[in-house]
Design an enzyme around this catalytic site. Structure first.
Site, PDB file in Angstrom:
ATOM      1  N   ALA A  55       0.844  -1.200   0.000  1.00 12.92           N
ATOM      2  CA  ALA A  55       0.000   0.000   0.000  1.00 12.92           C
ATOM      3  C   ALA A  55       0.876   1.245   0.000  1.00 12.92           C
ATOM      4  O   ALA A  55       1.371   1.606  -1.050  1.00 12.92           O
ATOM      5  CB  ALA A  55      -1.035  -0.017   1.106  1.00 12.92           C
ATOM      6  N   ALA A  56       1.079   1.898   1.134  1.00 16.90           N
ATOM      7  CA  ALA A  56       1.835   3.147   1.232  1.00 16.90           C
ATOM      8  C   ALA A  56       1.349   4.160   0.198  1.00 16.90           C
ATOM      9  O   ALA A  56       2.094   4.617  -0.657  1.00 16.90           O
ATOM     10  CB  ALA A  56       3.335   2.899   1.139  1.00 16.90           C
ATOM     11  N   HIS A  57       0.064   4.490   0.297  1.00 14.49           N
ATOM     12  CA  HIS A  57      -0.524   5.506  -0.567  1.00 14.49           C
ATOM     13  C   HIS A  57      -1.853   5.962   0.040  1.00 14.49           C
ATOM     14  O   HIS A  57      -2.329   5.397   1.015  1.00 14.49           O
ATOM     15  CB  HIS A  57      -0.751   4.964  -1.992  1.00 14.49           C
ATOM     16  CG  HIS A  57      -1.753   3.862  -2.068  1.00 14.49           C
ATOM     17  ND1 HIS A  57      -1.406   2.538  -1.949  1.00 14.49           N
ATOM     18  CD2 HIS A  57      -3.099   3.885  -2.243  1.00 14.49           C
ATOM     19  CE1 HIS A  57      -2.493   1.787  -2.049  1.00 14.49           C
ATOM     20  NE2 HIS A  57      -3.535   2.579  -2.228  1.00 14.49           N
ATOM     21  N   GLY A  58      -2.412   6.990  -0.551  1.00 13.53           N
ATOM     22  CA  GLY A  58      -3.727   7.480  -0.168  1.00 13.53           C
ATOM     23  C   GLY A  58      -4.597   7.606  -1.404  1.00 13.53           C
ATOM     24  O   GLY A  58      -4.127   7.410  -2.530  1.00 13.53           O
ATOM     25  N   ARG A 103      -2.527   4.873   3.836  1.00 10.76           N
ATOM     26  CA  ARG A 103      -2.553   3.531   4.418  1.00 10.76           C
ATOM     27  C   ARG A 103      -1.276   2.790   4.093  1.00 10.76           C
ATOM     28  O   ARG A 103      -0.686   2.977   3.029  1.00 10.76           O
ATOM     29  CB  ARG A 103      -3.782   2.748   3.975  1.00 10.76           C
ATOM     30  CG  ARG A 103      -3.794   2.112   2.608  1.00 10.76           C
ATOM     31  CD  ARG A 103      -4.216   2.948   1.410  1.00 10.76           C
ATOM     32  NE  ARG A 103      -5.019   4.107   1.620  1.00 10.76           N
ATOM     33  CZ  ARG A 103      -6.336   4.180   1.507  1.00 10.76           C
ATOM     34  NH1 ARG A 103      -7.018   3.146   1.099  1.00 10.76           N
ATOM     35  NH2 ARG A 103      -6.981   5.287   1.732  1.00 10.76           N
TER      36      ARG A 103
END
Length: 140
Positions: A55-58, A103
């Site tokens: 993930a590591a994004h919005g 997230r």
């Protein structure tokens, strides 16, 4: 509520119905009944190597309902000010992640399956992939 003003406190755990049977259990998931949006896309993450995170994004508009269909993992949500980590480890409960939330998913157990129900079809324009850009989007 605008995705620019959502906070981690707007995201919540939802317990899904479990129907018990001697031959196994079933958990139904229906649009706008069990999840608070119309599901437009379903995908799942699996075979994640130990120590990896995903993930590591919005997202600007996308809502997600994230479930540990098998195994467990940690889901860290971040609104640019507050962070909260939730361990998902039951196939009958998931986290409703609102738009405007960063997230990161980590600590996958062996054999974990992360099931994601999404409110929109894939569109690259909705992603916030760089944390400084995410904070700028949130006006922080």
């Amino acid at each position: 509520m605008s995705s620019k003003t959502t906070t981690v406190f707007d995201c919540n755990i939802i317990h899904l119905r479990r129907i018990h049977n001697r031959a196994g259990n079933i958990t139904p998931v229906e649009n706008n009944i069990h999840v608070p949006f119309d599901v437009k896309r379903v995908y799942y993450l699996y075979d994640i190597p130990g120590g990896e995170s995903r993930a590591a994004h919005g997202h600007k508009q996308l809502e997600q309902f994230i479930v540990a269909a098998s195994g467990s993992f940690d889901l860290t949500i971040d609104d640019g000010i507050n962070k909260k980590t939730v361990q998902l480890n039951r196939p009958y409960m998931g986290l409703h992640v609102k738009p405007g939330i960063w997230r990161d998913i980590s600590n996958f157990s062996s054999g974990a399956i992360c099931l994601v129900l999404a409110s929109m079809l894939y569109t690259e324009e909705d992603y916030l992939r760089d944390y400084p850009d995410f904070k700028q989007y949130k006006n922080l």
